[in-house]
Design a protein around this motif. Structure first.
Motif, PDB file in Angstrom:
ATOM      1  N   GLU A   1       0.937  -1.126  -0.267  1.00 26.22           N
ATOM      2  CA  GLU A   1       0.114   0.222  -0.025  1.00 26.22           C
ATOM      3  C   GLU A   1       0.968   1.252   0.020  1.00 26.22           C
ATOM      4  N   THR A   2       2.078   1.081   0.835  1.00 24.21           N
ATOM      5  CA  THR A   2       2.831   2.237   0.725  1.00 24.21           C
ATOM      6  C   THR A   2       3.560   2.479  -0.731  1.00 24.21           C
ATOM      7  N   ILE A   3       3.763   1.396  -1.388  1.00 28.68           N
ATOM      8  CA  ILE A   3       4.141   1.499  -2.690  1.00 28.68           C
ATOM      9  C   ILE A   3       3.128   2.159  -3.817  1.00 28.68           C
ATOM     10  N   GLN A   4       1.882   1.639  -3.530  1.00 27.98           N
ATOM     11  CA  GLN A   4       0.770   1.991  -4.194  1.00 27.98           C
ATOM     12  C   GLN A   4       0.632   3.787  -4.016  1.00 27.98           C
ATOM     13  N   THR A   5       0.915   3.950  -2.941  1.00 28.42           N
ATOM     14  CA  THR A   5       0.612   5.652  -2.352  1.00 28.42           C
ATOM     15  C   THR A   5       1.810   6.464  -3.259  1.00 28.42           C
ATOM     16  N   HIS A   6       2.845   5.832  -3.419  1.00 34.13           N
ATOM     17  CA  HIS A   6       3.969   6.644  -3.791  1.00 34.13           C
ATOM     18  C   HIS A   6       4.466   6.487  -5.463  1.00 34.13           C
ATOM     19  N   ALA A   7       3.816   5.425  -6.012  1.00 32.09           N
ATOM     20  CA  ALA A   7       4.152   5.391  -7.451  1.00 32.09           C
ATOM     21  C   ALA A   7       3.274   5.963  -8.449  1.00 32.09           C
TER      22      ALA A   7
END
Length: 216
Positions: free
Chosen positions: A63-69
């Motif tokens: 979910e962190t990756i989804q937020t930043h990508a």
């Protein structure tokens, strides 16, 4: 900055082997591969594409990756290509001019070996590419004439044949120069040379050459 696409790919290898990515300001498109995307996010770097099966991270990390990508491409764990090869395929499709790959060495040997050989795919597409870690820089080349500059960061240069042989290898400006020599697969004859001029050149007429710039 050039309008050409300069891609940086961060794979999921040991993070202690990844150099300071701020030292590569010319990279204008970042791809995070699986856990490599989390590395980019944790360092507050822009992620243009996150790609992989993401089987090495938790749901919260995903979910962190989804937020930043800006874009995420998730693939099933059972597939015919490694996550890094998927990122390389994306780079070819995007018509990159240059690709620098980080986090692809220093871990599992099977992964490190195939990551080196994946450079062939980029070379075949006429894309300049290299694997980079804190101690080494690897590139793969088809026959032609090439030049490198003397670098304090990577003082040693090795030339390795990854085909049965490389023919007419000529080195100029190095501590140990060569004139139209044939080197064979598995030979250590051309290991640990040094560029002693401001700019050095190497050329060959047949085979595939792996060039490794390194430091102790």
């Amino acid at each position: 900055m050039s309008d050409s696409l300069q891609i940086g790919i961060v794979a999921g290898g040991p993070i202690e082997k990844i150099p300071n990515l701020n030292d590569y300001p010319w990279i204008n498109y970042w791809i995070g591969v699986d856990h490599g995307a989390l590395y980019l996010a944790s360092h507050r770097m822009e992620i243009d594409l996150a790609i992989g099966d993401f089987d090495s991270i938790s749901q919260a990390e995903y979910e962190t990756i989804q937020t930043h990508a800006k874009k995420v491409k998730q693939f099933p764990s059972d597939k015919d290509s490694t996550d890094l090869e998927l990122a390389i395929d994306e780079s070819i499709e995007l018509k990159a001019e240059n690709v620098s790959i980080f986090g692809a060495t220093g871990g599992r040997l099977d992964h490190a070996w195939i990551n080196m050989f994946l450079l062939k795919k980029l070379a075949h597409a006429n894309i300049t590419a290299k694997l980079v870690d804190r101690q080494n820089q690897l590139s793969l080349h088809y026959p032609g004439v090439y030049s490198i500059e003397k670098e304090q960061q990577y003082p040693y240069v090795s030339f390795l044949s990854i085909t049965e042989q490389v023919e007419d290898l000529t080195l100029e400006g190095f501590r140990y120069n060569l004139n139209a020599e044939t080197i064979t697969f598995g030979s250590s004859f051309t290991v640990s040379n040094e560029c002693v001029e401001k700019k050095c050149t190497y050329s060959f007429s047949k085979g595939i050459l792996l060039v490794i710039k390194s430091r102790d």
